[in-house]
Design an enzyme around this catalytic site. Structure first.
Site, PDB file in Angstrom:
ATOM      1  N   ASP A  80       1.089  -0.788  -0.245  1.00 44.21           N
ATOM      2  CA  ASP A  80       0.341  -0.139  -0.406  1.00 44.21           C
ATOM      3  C   ASP A  80       0.290   1.051  -0.135  1.00 44.21           C
ATOM      4  OD1 ASP A  80      -0.211   0.734   2.852  1.00 44.21           O
ATOM      5  OD2 ASP A  80      -0.047  -1.383   2.887  1.00 44.21           O
ATOM      6  N   ASP A 169     -10.317   3.026   5.732  1.00 42.95           N
ATOM      7  CA  ASP A 169      -8.804   2.323   7.109  1.00 42.95           C
ATOM      8  C   ASP A 169      -9.697   3.784   8.289  1.00 42.95           C
ATOM      9  OD1 ASP A 169      -6.330   3.620   7.631  1.00 42.95           O
ATOM     10  OD2 ASP A 169      -4.964   4.006   6.440  1.00 42.95           O
ATOM     11  N   GLU A 171      -8.161   3.959  12.056  1.00 42.35           N
ATOM     12  CA  GLU A 171      -7.356   3.766  12.844  1.00 42.35           C
ATOM     13  C   GLU A 171      -6.878   4.473  13.911  1.00 42.35           C
ATOM     14  OE1 GLU A 171      -3.466   3.569  11.239  1.00 42.35           O
ATOM     15  OE2 GLU A 171      -4.019   3.646   9.957  1.00 42.35           O
TER      16      GLU A 171
END
Length: 281
Positions: A80, A169, A171
């Site tokens: 990524d 994503d 986090e």
């Protein structure tokens, strides 16, 4: 004399104003101080837009970057990337055995990766199966708003056999409080709204990228997404460890942030034909 005193007094007022402004600027850089929008900041707070997958994993999860070892089922290497990698040499990655990739497209509702076209199209052109990801900042706007921003900014999907579903994503907050100032219930609701909007726009269930420790802290280890949304788990160690609640297996595993060539490195839980199957839906 009166004119002189007036000018002297004016200079003193200007000097005092300068001192006060300098003091204010210093306070805003101290730990625990707040920026103009009320977001806690420190002198080492990164620039908005610079977040990327796994940014807080080493700091918060306490893991190193040791590659997996030992015998394991067939897995497929992937990377990524974000703007930190700039223009990527995709041919070198392909030659090294990397067969799939994810590219950061957007963050919040305020940032688009300036290298997205080179990275997204470049990986496709060398033969990789690729997709896009969105770095969520739930304190900035609603889940629906950010899902739409993501789709409009490159996070869509097409059934061409080489485009993976988009990734949420979610986090640690690199700019402030770990859970973005939300309760566990509020965070779950935000994630659900993002996922529902993404599916309504694309027809696909988005992948969820997270770390087990963050998921436990900020969602209460919520188990309700495991039946529909593939899991991309972050853990920098030789084994994947405990998974978030609701998932009996992972689809992808980010195992290090120090790839041998460029970007974070990952393992897809299956051979290349399984990557293709995820792309086709």
């Amino acid at each position: 004399m009166s004119v002189h005193r007036s000018r002297t007094s004016g200079r003193r007022r200007l000097t005092l104003a300068g001192v006060l402004l300098a003091a204010l600027a210093l306070l805003l850089t101290l730990p625990g101080a707040a920026s103009a929008d009320g977001t806690p900041r420190t002198s080492d707070t990164p620039q908005r837009g610079s977040a990327h997958m796994g940014m807080g994993v080493v700091e918060h999860d306490g893991q190193g970057g040791t590659p997996p070892t030992g015998n394991r089922a067939v897995q497929t290497e992937g990377v990524d990337v974000s703007s930190h990698q700039g223009n990527v040499n995709w041919a070198s990655l392909w030659s090294s055995g990397v067969k799939w990739s994810y590219v950061k497209a957007t963050e919040g509702n305020y940032y688009k990766n300036p290298y997205f076209a080179q990275q997204y199209n470049g990986s496709y052109n060398v033969g990789m199966i690729r997709g896009a990801y969105h770095f969520a900042t739930p304190n900035d706007s609603s889940g629906a708003n950010q899902a739409n921003y993501f789709v409009d900014g490159g996070g869509g999907w097409s059934r061409d056999g080489k485009t993976l579903p988009g990734v949420l994503d979610i986090e640690w907050n690199p700019y402030g409080a770990a859970c973005y100032g939300k309760t566990q219930a509020q965070m779950v609701a935000w994630i659900r709204e993002f996922l529902n909007t993404y599916k309504a726009r694309t027809g696909r269930d988005a992948v969820i990228y997270t770390a087990t420790s963050w998921w436990t802290q900020c969602t209460g280890n919520y188990a309700g997404f495991g039946a529909t949304n593939p899991l991309w788990v972050a853990r920098y160690n030789t084994t994947v460890g405990e998974l978030p609640a609701g998932w009996g297996f992972y689809t992808m595993w980010q195992y290090t942030s120090t790839g041998p060539i460029v970007g974070d490195h990952n393992r897809f839980n299956g051979a290349l034909d399984r990557v293709v199957a995820l792309a086709n839906g």
